[in-house]
Enzyme design. Structure first.
Site, PDB file in Angstrom:
ATOM      1  N   SER A 145       6.311   3.675  46.737  1.00  0.00           N
ATOM      2  CA  SER A 145       6.158   4.650  47.331  1.00  0.00           C
ATOM      3  C   SER A 145       5.276   5.519  46.227  1.00  0.00           C
ATOM      4  CB  SER A 145       7.141   5.408  47.592  1.00  0.00           C
ATOM      5  OG  SER A 145       7.667   7.676  47.617  1.00  0.00           O
ATOM      6  N   TYR A 158      15.998   8.907  46.782  1.00  0.00           N
ATOM      7  CA  TYR A 158      14.800   7.918  47.334  1.00  0.00           C
ATOM      8  C   TYR A 158      13.951   8.161  46.133  1.00  0.00           C
ATOM      9  CZ  TYR A 158      10.666   6.154  50.245  1.00  0.00           C
ATOM     10  OH  TYR A 158       9.125   5.957  50.576  1.00  0.00           O
TER      11      TYR A 158
HETATM   12  P1  NAP Z   1      10.856   2.888  59.371  1.00  0.00           P
HETATM   13  O1  NAP Z   1       9.716   3.312  60.376  1.00  0.00           O
HETATM   14  O2  NAP Z   1      11.857   3.530  59.118  1.00  0.00           O
HETATM   15  O3  NAP Z   1      10.953   1.115  58.787  1.00  0.00           O
HETATM   16  C1  NAP Z   1      12.006   0.886  58.360  1.00  0.00           C
HETATM   17  C2  NAP Z   1      12.609  -0.928  58.859  1.00  0.00           C
HETATM   18  O4  NAP Z   1      13.430  -0.998  57.659  1.00  0.00           O
HETATM   19  C3  NAP Z   1      13.224  -1.006  59.891  1.00  0.00           C
HETATM   20  O5  NAP Z   1      12.997  -1.788  60.242  1.00  0.00           O
HETATM   21  C4  NAP Z   1      14.737  -0.489  59.652  1.00  0.00           C
HETATM   22  O6  NAP Z   1      15.437  -1.325  61.336  1.00  0.00           O
HETATM   23  C5  NAP Z   1      15.083  -1.607  58.501  1.00  0.00           C
HETATM   24  N1  NAP Z   1      16.143  -1.586  57.323  1.00  0.00           N
HETATM   25  C6  NAP Z   1      16.231  -0.492  56.526  1.00  0.00           C
HETATM   26  N2  NAP Z   1      16.814  -0.850  56.294  1.00  0.00           N
HETATM   27  C7  NAP Z   1      17.300  -1.832  56.667  1.00  0.00           C
HETATM   28  C8  NAP Z   1      18.830  -2.822  55.921  1.00  0.00           C
HETATM   29  N3  NAP Z   1      19.957  -1.892  54.830  1.00  0.00           N
HETATM   30  N4  NAP Z   1      18.535  -3.644  55.101  1.00  0.00           N
HETATM   31  C9  NAP Z   1      17.651  -4.137  57.232  1.00  0.00           C
HETATM   32  N5  NAP Z   1      16.948  -3.839  57.472  1.00  0.00           N
HETATM   33  C10 NAP Z   1      16.306  -2.549  57.205  1.00  0.00           C
HETATM   34  O7  NAP Z   1      10.150   2.723  57.684  1.00  0.00           O
HETATM   35  P2  NAP Z   1       8.172   2.694  57.420  1.00  0.00           P
HETATM   36  O8  NAP Z   1       7.706   4.319  57.290  1.00  0.00           O
HETATM   37  O9  NAP Z   1       7.627   1.689  58.443  1.00  0.00           O
HETATM   38  O10 NAP Z   1       8.872   2.166  55.916  1.00  0.00           O
HETATM   39  C11 NAP Z   1       8.783   0.677  55.171  1.00  0.00           C
HETATM   40  C12 NAP Z   1       9.017   0.782  53.429  1.00  0.00           C
HETATM   41  O11 NAP Z   1       8.151   1.470  53.303  1.00  0.00           O
HETATM   42  C13 NAP Z   1      10.154   1.773  53.465  1.00  0.00           C
HETATM   43  O12 NAP Z   1      10.627   1.146  52.263  1.00  0.00           O
HETATM   44  C14 NAP Z   1       9.642   3.331  52.833  1.00  0.00           C
HETATM   45  O13 NAP Z   1      10.781   3.902  52.301  1.00  0.00           O
HETATM   46  C15 NAP Z   1       7.846   2.627  52.934  1.00  0.00           C
HETATM   47  N6  NAP Z   1       7.565   3.558  52.626  1.00  0.00           N
HETATM   48  C16 NAP Z   1       6.811   4.411  53.280  1.00  0.00           C
HETATM   49  C17 NAP Z   1       6.436   5.770  53.501  1.00  0.00           C
HETATM   50  C18 NAP Z   1       5.547   6.424  55.042  1.00  0.00           C
HETATM   51  O14 NAP Z   1       5.309   7.477  54.513  1.00  0.00           O
HETATM   52  N7  NAP Z   1       5.962   6.364  56.277  1.00  0.00           N
HETATM   53  C19 NAP Z   1       5.262   5.585  52.115  1.00  0.00           C
HETATM   54  C20 NAP Z   1       5.872   5.177  51.188  1.00  0.00           C
HETATM   55  C21 NAP Z   1       6.806   4.336  51.420  1.00  0.00           C
HETATM   56  P3  NAP Z   1      16.246  -1.332  61.352  1.00  0.00           P
HETATM   57  O15 NAP Z   1      16.430   0.165  61.427  1.00  0.00           O
HETATM   58  O16 NAP Z   1      16.895  -1.645  62.227  1.00  0.00           O
HETATM   59  O17 NAP Z   1      17.573  -1.442  60.526  1.00  0.00           O
HETATM   60  C1  GCO Z   2       8.743  12.209  51.702  1.00  0.00           C
HETATM   61  C2  GCO Z   2       8.497  11.113  52.650  1.00  0.00           C
HETATM   62  C3  GCO Z   2       7.731  10.107  51.077  1.00  0.00           C
HETATM   63  C4  GCO Z   2       7.366   9.004  51.994  1.00  0.00           C
HETATM   64  C5  GCO Z   2       6.672   7.904  50.789  1.00  0.00           C
HETATM   65  C6  GCO Z   2       5.820   9.286  49.979  1.00  0.00           C
HETATM   66  O1  GCO Z   2      10.286  12.795  52.419  1.00  0.00           O
HETATM   67  O2  GCO Z   2       8.627  12.993  51.270  1.00  0.00           O
HETATM   68  O3  GCO Z   2       9.732  10.508  53.550  1.00  0.00           O
HETATM   69  O4  GCO Z   2       9.016  10.259  50.816  1.00  0.00           O
HETATM   70  O5  GCO Z   2       7.673   8.396  53.051  1.00  0.00           O
HETATM   71  O6  GCO Z   2       7.530   7.326  50.240  1.00  0.00           O
HETATM   72  O7  GCO Z   2       5.159   7.709  49.779  1.00  0.00           O
END
Ligand code: NAP
Ligand code: GCO
Length: 264
Positions: A145, A158
């Site tokens: 992240s 986080y």
């Molecule tokens: P999301 O839309 O909330 O999707 C999260 C996924 O993880 C869902 O499929 C959820 O399914 C699953 N999940 C959550 N907890 C779980 C657990 N304990 N066991 C198994 N499955 C689990 O999140 P996203 O934005 O796609 O993010 C995916 C990854 O990228 C995360 O690690 C997040 O921190 C990271 N990330 C996101 C962003 C962003 O801006 N969106 C940026 C940087 C990093 P269920 O709800 O069915 O469990």
């Molecule tokens: C927040 C966001 C972030 C992003 C992402 C950034 O509240 O600042 O959710 O943490 O999801 O991980 O890279």
């Protein structure tokens, strides 16, 4: 060159790939030829995801498995090995966030975030490493992240977990590189998914959420990322094209980390 990025016959497990970033990464790996397994926590999400994969012509194998449950994770890996084959690519994508000022956050809430975002990638990597070591090859990709590098108000747990995940990535690379295993991270910028939906909700008067406007101004690309932006980087890190890339975090952030922010 084309062959370098192909994943034909490889088995990939993408955690938390029912929707969002994980789904897009799984779709990309499948398009490059990999067989896909994924998990999530609820039957409803699993059913919807299986239908979504099917629509794309992807025959994904789905599991209900909480990645914090070591026994369930080991059972899922054993079933994948039996049905699809040994896992060549593990993408630790499942993750959650809690946006709570640290002085108001319960220790149990902090622990839950660290458990899912940091301890679970260790659990999952531990489950696939022995067979990767035996075969002398394997790819582990940890979804990090911006918060692996930066802090911000309300995301202490986080940021602690994602900063730790960056170091777990480097440590796996250090410890298992000699077995032909590469462990790298992808560090997405701000990506439009359910996780970030609350940060983009329009205001009652119809104007942009202030955080939405802030992110667009902080991103040289002047937009939020989409899950599809992660596809190319994921295929690169899963394929032979990255065989001498190890312990690296590939930030896919439209330039956020390079930029001081819009000048007044
Ligand atoms: P999301 O839309 O909330 O999707 C999260 C996924 O993880 C869902 O499929 C959820 O399914 C699953 N999940 C959550 N907890 C779980 C657990 N304990 N066991 C198994 N499955 C689990 O999140 P996203 O934005 O796609 O993010 C995916 C990854 O990228 C995360 O690690 C997040 O921190 C990271 N990330 C996101 C962003 C962003 O801006 N969106 C940026 C940087 C990093 P269920 O709800 O069915 O469990
Ligand atoms: C927040 C966001 C972030 C992003 C992402 C950034 O509240 O600042 O959710 O943490 O999801 O991980 O890279």
């Amino acid at each position: 060159m084309d062959g370098l990025f192909r994943l034909d016959g490889r088995v990939a497990l993408v955690t938390g790939a029912a929707y969002g970033i994980g789904f897009a990464i799984a779709e990309a790996l499948a398009e490059a030829g990999a067989k896909i397994a994924f998990n999530c926590r609820s039957q409803a999400h699993l059913d919807a995801a299986l239908a979504d994969y099917k629509k794309l012509g992807i025959d994904a194998r789905g599991y209900i498995c909480d990645v914090t449950d070591e026994e369930a994770a080991a059972a899922m890996v054993a079933d994948i090995e039996k049905t699809l084959g040994k896992i060549d690519i593990l993408v630790n994508n499942a993750g959650i966030i809690k946006r709570i000022p640290m002085h108001e956050m319960a220790a149990e809430e902090f622990r839950q975030v660290v458990d899912i975002d940091l301890v679970a990638p260790y659990i999952m990597a531990k489950a696939v490493l022995p067979s990767m070591m035996e075969r002398g090859r394997g790819k582990i990709i940890n979804v990090c992240s911006m918060m692996s590098e930066l802090g911000r108000e309300t995301v202490s747990a986080y940021a602690s977990a994602k900063g730790g995940l960056k170091m777990l990535t480097r440590n796996i690379a250090s410890e298992y590189g000699k077995y032909g295993i590469q462990c790298n991270g992808i560090g997405p910028g701000y990506i439009a998914t359910p996780q970030t939906a609350p940060l983009r909700e329009p205001q009652p008067d119809g104007s942009r959420h202030p955080f939405d406007a802030f992110i667009v101004a902080k991103t040289p690309a002047e937009r939020w990322g989409t899950p599809d932006d992660l596809k190319g980087p994921a295929v690169f890190l899963a394929s032979d094209a990255s065989d001498f890339v190890n312990g690296h975090i590939l930030y896919v952030d439209g330039g956020i980390l390079a930029y001081i922010g819009k000048q007044p």
